[in-house]
Design an enzyme around this catalytic site. Structure first.
Site, PDB file in Angstrom:
ATOM      1  N   SER A 103      39.153  43.439  32.783  1.00 24.69           N
ATOM      2  CA  SER A 103      39.398  44.616  31.948  1.00 24.69           C
ATOM      3  C   SER A 103      40.013  45.719  32.776  1.00 24.69           C
ATOM      4  CB  SER A 103      38.070  45.153  31.379  1.00 24.69           C
ATOM      5  OG  SER A 103      37.319  44.145  30.748  1.00 24.69           O
TER       6      SER A 103
ATOM      7  N   ASN B  80      40.736  51.832  36.232  1.00 20.57           N
ATOM      8  CA  ASN B  80      40.111  50.866  37.137  1.00 20.57           C
ATOM      9  C   ASN B  80      40.271  49.463  36.562  1.00 20.57           C
ATOM     10  OD1 ASN B  80      38.354  49.917  39.281  1.00 20.57           O
ATOM     11  ND2 ASN B  80      36.737  49.728  37.737  1.00 20.57           N
TER      12      ASN B  80
ATOM     13  N   HIS C 155      38.285  45.745  36.461  1.00 22.87           N
ATOM     14  CA  HIS C 155      36.961  45.155  36.689  1.00 22.87           C
ATOM     15  C   HIS C 155      37.018  43.683  36.280  1.00 22.87           C
ATOM     16  CE1 HIS C 155      32.596  45.134  37.117  1.00 22.87           C
ATOM     17  NE2 HIS C 155      32.565  44.399  36.021  1.00 22.87           N
TER      18      HIS C 155
ATOM     19  N   ASP D 202      31.666  51.598  35.191  1.00 18.81           N
ATOM     20  CA  ASP D 202      32.253  50.482  34.424  1.00 18.81           C
ATOM     21  C   ASP D 202      32.113  50.667  32.906  1.00 18.81           C
ATOM     22  OD1 ASP D 202      32.857  49.239  36.867  1.00 18.81           O
ATOM     23  OD2 ASP D 202      30.965  48.141  36.908  1.00 18.81           O
TER      24      ASP D 202
ATOM     25  N   ARG E 265      28.769  62.983  48.554  1.00 18.23           N
ATOM     26  CA  ARG E 265      29.765  62.372  47.671  1.00 18.23           C
ATOM     27  C   ARG E 265      30.774  63.428  47.210  1.00 18.23           C
ATOM     28  NH1 ARG E 265      29.463  57.569  45.438  1.00 18.23           N
ATOM     29  NH2 ARG E 265      27.256  57.291  45.847  1.00 18.23           N
TER      30      ARG E 265
ATOM     31  N   ALA F 160      44.453  36.349  36.583  1.00 22.21           N
ATOM     32  CA  ALA F 160      44.601  37.082  35.319  1.00 22.21           C
ATOM     33  C   ALA F 160      44.699  38.589  35.577  1.00 22.21           C
ATOM     34  CB  ALA F 160      43.424  36.775  34.398  1.00 22.21           C
ATOM     35  N   GLU F 161      43.940  39.079  36.556  1.00 21.05           N
ATOM     36  CA  GLU F 161      44.011  40.507  36.909  1.00 21.05           C
ATOM     37  C   GLU F 161      45.425  40.892  37.315  1.00 21.05           C
ATOM     38  OE1 GLU F 161      40.894  42.042  39.560  1.00 21.05           O
ATOM     39  OE2 GLU F 161      39.692  40.275  39.128  1.00 21.05           O
TER      40      GLU F 161
ATOM     41  N   GLY G  34      43.460  44.127  48.545  1.00 22.17           N
ATOM     42  CA  GLY G  34      44.641  44.727  47.929  1.00 22.17           C
ATOM     43  C   GLY G  34      45.550  43.761  47.200  1.00 22.17           C
ATOM     44  N   SER G  35      44.979  42.663  46.639  1.00 17.39           N
ATOM     45  CA  SER G  35      45.875  41.751  45.905  1.00 17.39           C
ATOM     46  C   SER G  35      46.331  42.380  44.588  1.00 17.39           C
ATOM     47  CB  SER G  35      45.212  40.395  45.681  1.00 17.39           C
ATOM     48  OG  SER G  35      44.168  40.482  44.752  1.00 17.39           O
ATOM     49  N   ASN G  36      45.486  43.187  43.952  1.00 15.66           N
ATOM     50  CA  ASN G  36      45.937  43.900  42.752  1.00 15.66           C
ATOM     51  C   ASN G  36      46.974  44.958  43.110  1.00 15.66           C
ATOM     52  OD1 ASN G  36      44.579  43.096  40.121  1.00 15.66           O
ATOM     53  ND2 ASN G  36      42.843  43.126  41.542  1.00 15.66           N
TER      54      ASN G  36
ATOM     55  N   MET H 172      35.668  50.419  46.293  1.00 11.84           N
ATOM     56  CA  MET H 172      34.246  50.189  46.114  1.00 11.84           C
ATOM     57  C   MET H 172      33.409  51.459  46.365  1.00 11.84           C
ATOM     58  SD  MET H 172      34.520  47.410  44.846  1.00 11.84           S
ATOM     59  CE  MET H 172      33.790  45.802  44.715  1.00 11.84           C
TER      60      MET H 172
HETATM   61  C1  GAR Z   1      39.157  42.601  42.095  1.00 11.62           C
HETATM   62  O1  GAR Z   1      38.674  41.375  41.628  1.00 11.62           O
HETATM   63  C2  GAR Z   1      38.666  43.736  41.215  1.00 11.62           C
HETATM   64  O2  GAR Z   1      38.585  43.395  39.859  1.00 11.62           O
HETATM   65  C3  GAR Z   1      37.305  43.991  41.803  1.00 11.62           C
HETATM   66  O3  GAR Z   1      37.493  43.901  43.182  1.00 11.62           O
HETATM   67  C4  GAR Z   1      38.538  42.959  43.451  1.00 11.62           C
HETATM   68  C5  GAR Z   1      39.535  43.595  44.386  1.00 11.62           C
HETATM   69  O4  GAR Z   1      40.463  42.649  44.823  1.00 11.62           O
HETATM   70  N1  GAR Z   1      36.802  45.281  41.428  1.00 11.62           N
HETATM   71  C6  GAR Z   1      35.549  45.515  41.089  1.00 11.62           C
HETATM   72  O5  GAR Z   1      34.673  44.666  41.111  1.00 11.62           O
HETATM   73  C7  GAR Z   1      35.267  46.955  40.678  1.00 11.62           C
HETATM   74  N2  GAR Z   1      34.011  47.055  40.001  1.00 11.62           N
HETATM   75  P1  GAR Z   1      41.817  43.107  45.500  1.00 11.62           P
HETATM   76  O6  GAR Z   1      41.451  44.070  46.632  1.00 11.62           O
HETATM   77  O7  GAR Z   1      42.422  41.843  46.020  1.00 11.62           O
HETATM   78  O8  GAR Z   1      42.649  43.763  44.443  1.00 11.62           O
END
Ligand code: GAR
Length: 209
Positions: free
Chosen positions: A131, A102, A104, A140, A60, A168-169, A7-9, A85
């Site tokens: 992105s 999303n 990526h 994606d 699903r 960067a994200e 959950g850093s984003n 995920m």
């Molecule tokens: C992030 O790097 C995100 O871009 C990636 O998972 C990580 C989650 O980190 N997502 C994918 O690969 C989706 N295809 P976070 O839980 O610290 O935000």
């Protein structure tokens, strides 16, 4: 916000949304993994959380319907995936099209799927990045809202490249969500259409650290 892990984003969006001028409010954090560390970040910020495990559903579609009920009951306008995920059914992706985004960790459409930084290093590219895109049924593959470029250093291993990309994200996602929530980008005819925003909106470059 939908998460599965660290959950850093999510934290980057929590921090951005704490500014009164930010055009979005995080109303709910939903995890498909019990005890995901990101849930604790939401609790600390006073944001409602829900955990709903895909393992409790036979298909699903049934899992997606349960997620959708939670989103509708909470009157959610926009859904942000941040390290979530799970792949959604086509129906879910279609119903939320234009309102589901999303992040990526590559410059899409290059390097989709898993083990992205391994793929980047194996390909030998010298610039990578991240992105934010609208989610469509194909993995994606949705129209891109914003991208940030980061250098790939000759000394990089997967974890060094992942750390630089993650930083960067954390700058990119709040900027991209602000474009969408502020009405400056929308999905139309399968493309991201920008309005009332500088022509370079959505493009970030991170210099070599
Ligand atoms: C992030 O790097 C995100 O871009 C990636 O998972 C990580 C989650 O980190 N997502 C994918 O690969 C989706 N295809 P976070 O839980 O610290 O935000």
């Amino acid at each position: 916000m939908l998460i599965s892990g660290r959950g850093s984003n999510l934290q980057a969006l929590i921090d951005a949304a704490s500014d009164a001028n930010y055009p979005a409010e995080i109303a709910l954090v939903l995890s498909n993994v019990a005890g995901a560390p990101g849930l604790e970040r939401a609790v600390r910020a006073g944001i409602a959380t829900r955990t709903i495990s895909h393992r409790d559903y036979a298909s699903r579609e049934e899992f997606d319907a349960a997620v959708e009920k939670i989103l509708v009951d909470a009157a959610i306008d926009l859904v942000c995936l941040a390290g979530f995920m799970r792949v959604f059914s086509d129906g879910f992706a279609r119903r939320w099209q234009g309102r589901l985004i999303n992040i990526h960790p590559s410059l899409l459409p290059a390097f989709k799927g898993l083990n992205v930084h391994r793929q980047v290093l194996d390909a030998g590219v010298r610039i990578s990045g991240c992105s934010v895109h609208f989610v469509v049924p194909e993995l994606d593959s949705g129209p891109i809202i914003a991208q940030s470029a980061v250098p790939v250093l000759t000394t990089d291993d997967e974890s060094a490249l992942a750390a630089r990309t993650l930083a960067a994200e954390h700058a990119l996602y709040p900027m991209a969500l602000a474009l969408l929530a502020g009405g400056r980008v929308k999905l139309a005819d399968g493309r991201s259409v920008f309005s009332e925003t500088p022509a370079h909106a959505g493009s970030l470059f991170v210099p070599t650290a």
